[in-house]
Design a protein around this motif. Structure first.
Motif, PDB file in Angstrom:
ATOM      1  N   SER A  20       0.855  -1.171   0.000  1.00  0.00           N
ATOM      2  CA  SER A  20       0.000   0.000   0.000  1.00  0.00           C
ATOM      3  C   SER A  20       0.892   1.222   0.000  1.00  0.00           C
ATOM      4  O   SER A  20       1.998   1.181   0.518  1.00  0.00           O
ATOM      5  N   GLY A  21       0.434   2.318  -0.548  1.00  0.00           N
ATOM      6  CA  GLY A  21       1.244   3.519  -0.613  1.00  0.00           C
ATOM      7  C   GLY A  21       1.275   4.214   0.734  1.00  0.00           C
ATOM      8  O   GLY A  21       1.852   3.715   1.681  1.00  0.00           O
ATOM      9  N   PRO A  36      -3.350  15.655  -1.097  1.00  0.00           N
ATOM     10  CA  PRO A  36      -2.766  14.311  -0.939  1.00  0.00           C
ATOM     11  C   PRO A  36      -3.626  13.173  -1.500  1.00  0.00           C
ATOM     12  O   PRO A  36      -3.086  12.187  -1.992  1.00  0.00           O
ATOM     13  N   CYS A  37      -4.955  13.308  -1.414  1.00  0.00           N
ATOM     14  CA  CYS A  37      -5.795  12.203  -1.908  1.00  0.00           C
ATOM     15  C   CYS A  37      -6.258  12.425  -3.344  1.00  0.00           C
ATOM     16  O   CYS A  37      -7.022  11.636  -3.889  1.00  0.00           O
ATOM     17  N   CYS A  44      -5.946   7.516   2.299  1.00  0.00           N
ATOM     18  CA  CYS A  44      -6.903   7.905   1.255  1.00  0.00           C
ATOM     19  C   CYS A  44      -7.749   6.715   0.826  1.00  0.00           C
ATOM     20  O   CYS A  44      -7.274   5.587   0.803  1.00  0.00           O
ATOM     21  N   GLN A  45      -8.994   6.986   0.465  1.00  0.00           N
ATOM     22  CA  GLN A  45      -9.875   5.963  -0.113  1.00  0.00           C
ATOM     23  C   GLN A  45      -9.248   5.410  -1.386  1.00  0.00           C
ATOM     24  O   GLN A  45      -9.214   4.216  -1.625  1.00  0.00           O
ATOM     25  N   ASN A  46      -8.763   6.340  -2.175  1.00  0.00           N
ATOM     26  CA  ASN A  46      -8.282   6.000  -3.501  1.00  0.00           C
ATOM     27  C   ASN A  46      -6.754   6.039  -3.497  1.00  0.00           C
ATOM     28  O   ASN A  46      -6.162   7.101  -3.361  1.00  0.00           O
ATOM     29  N   TRP A  61      -0.291   1.246  -6.596  1.00  0.00           N
ATOM     30  CA  TRP A  61       0.033  -0.186  -6.702  1.00  0.00           C
ATOM     31  C   TRP A  61      -0.955  -0.954  -7.571  1.00  0.00           C
ATOM     32  O   TRP A  61      -0.533  -1.810  -8.367  1.00  0.00           O
ATOM     33  N   PRO A  62      -2.265  -0.664  -7.479  1.00  0.00           N
ATOM     34  CA  PRO A  62      -3.172  -1.322  -8.426  1.00  0.00           C
ATOM     35  C   PRO A  62      -2.796  -1.036  -9.889  1.00  0.00           C
ATOM     36  O   PRO A  62      -2.840  -1.932 -10.738  1.00  0.00           O
TER      37      PRO A  62
END
Ligand SMILES: *[C@@H]1O[C@H](CO)[C@@H](O)[C@H](O)[C@H]1NC(C)=O
Ligand SMILES: *[C@@H]1O[C@H](CO)[C@@H](O)[C@H](O)[C@H]1NC(C)=O
Ligand SMILES: *[C@@H]1O[C@H](CO)[C@@H](O)[C@H](O)[C@H]1NC(C)=O
Length: 312
Positions: A31-32, A82-83, A160-162, A166-167
């Protein structure tokens, strides 16, 4: 922005270094950003060092310009909230950074981070995403943008939600897989509170980004290796043909792939046994090392008896 960039980064690195000493996660983290920690100090230097180092060690040809890659990467999130990141903002970076993976060498993993990477051996045996240029360069690092100078936040990266990096990296990686591909799953996986989880987890990066991105014309067989922890005894609810593995089989055959599933293949068991040689599952190793001694002992005994008989 090109001319401004070096000066800003200089100012920035002083900020991040003197600001707060964040300890880096040792193992790779997929995860980032995480909460209460900011962008990894020396992000740019780590990125550039890893990038040039990777290409020198693996003799990448033609060489990718790491400074150009950094600008594409930094441009995807800097000077934004940021998000406020979209998957496509990283695409120029991935297009420039993603190299071909050799045929039959792509290895996916889910819930088996450490084991899969021990086995892939930095791309010598197989290639995981973290063994490719974009994955290697950013593995274990954190970053997030800031609308204000210096363009990123050294102290706090919110959850963040988004989190598209990585995806999206996984999508580019999976799209380039050729030939037979391999997948290491965890048949004794548990969540943070200790509850059992599916080996083929519907919310995993493999299920959401990699599987849907495989090129049907280039990939035919998917070898699935389901590993169980040494301390957990069978029967297993998650194993080939059972639980979520049955669902994976249905999805793959519906998509036209062939799935070959194996529980605890010996080459991965051996890898697990390296750190637990006394586990009951691993004691075969001391049993075999006893055998030759026994034979030598018998031979010596036989020779002694023979000499006695001949002497008499
Ligand atoms: C990839 O694996 C398949 C199946 O084992 C084999 O037939 C093929 O020759 C391999 N290709 C390469 C390039 O190694
Ligand atoms: C499987 O998952 C458990 C808990 O989630 C973890 O402790 C273990 O190391 C994993 N096993 C492998 C082989 O990665
Ligand atoms: C970093 O984030 C924190 C928390 O949101 C905020 O207070 C701070 O001003 C931000 N710093 C920059 C440079 O944007």
């Amino acid at each position: 922005m090109g001319n401004r960039l070096p000066l800003l980064l200089f100012v920035l690195s002083i900020f991040c270094v003197t600001g707060k000493a964040n300890s880096l996660p040792r193992a790779s983290v997929r995860s980032g950003p995480t909460e209460n920690t900011g962008t990894t100090p020396h992000l740019q230097e780590i990125f550039l060092g890893r990038c040039w180092g990777f290409q020198q060690l693996w003799e990448v040809s033609p060489e990718v310009d790491c400074t150009d890659l950094w600008e594409k990467f930094f441009g995807a999130f800097s000077y934004r909230e940021p998000c406020d990141q979209t998957a496509s903002s990283y695409d120029p970076f991935f297009q420039a950074a993603t190299l071909e993976t050799p045929v039959n060498r792509t290895l996916f993993w889910s819930g088996t981070n450490a084991l899969a990477h021990l086995y892939s051996d930095e791309g010598r045996r197989y290639s995981t995403l973290e063994d490719t240029l974009p994955g290697h360069v950013l593995n274990g690092l954190r970053w997030c943008g800031s609308a204000r100078a210096p363009g990123y936040n050294c102290t706090v990266c919110p959850q963040c939600q988004n989190r598209p990096f990585w995806p999206e990296a996984s999508k580019f990686f999976a799209q380039r897989a050729r030939g037979d591909v391999f997948l290491v799953l965890n048949g004794t996986r548990r969540d943070a509170s200790g509850n059992p989880e599916d080996a083929f987890k519907a919310t995993s990066i493999f299920a959401r980004s990699e599987l849907p991105s495989l090129n049907k014309a280039a990939v035919s067989t998917i070898h699935v290796w389901v590993l169980h922890d040494l301390g957990v005894d069978p029967p297993y609810s998650e194993s080939c043909g059972k639980g979520s593995l049955r669902r994976l089989d249905q999805i793959l055959s519906h998509d036209g792939f062939r799935m070959i599933c194996q529980d605890d293949p010996s080459f991965l068991r051996h890898q697990q046994c390296v750190d637990a040689p006394n586990s009951p599952v691993c004691v075969w190793s001391s049993a075999t090392s006893k055998a030759p001694k026994q034979t030598i002992y018998n031979n010596v005994l036989f020779l002694i008896l023979l000499s006695i008989v001949l002497y008499l």
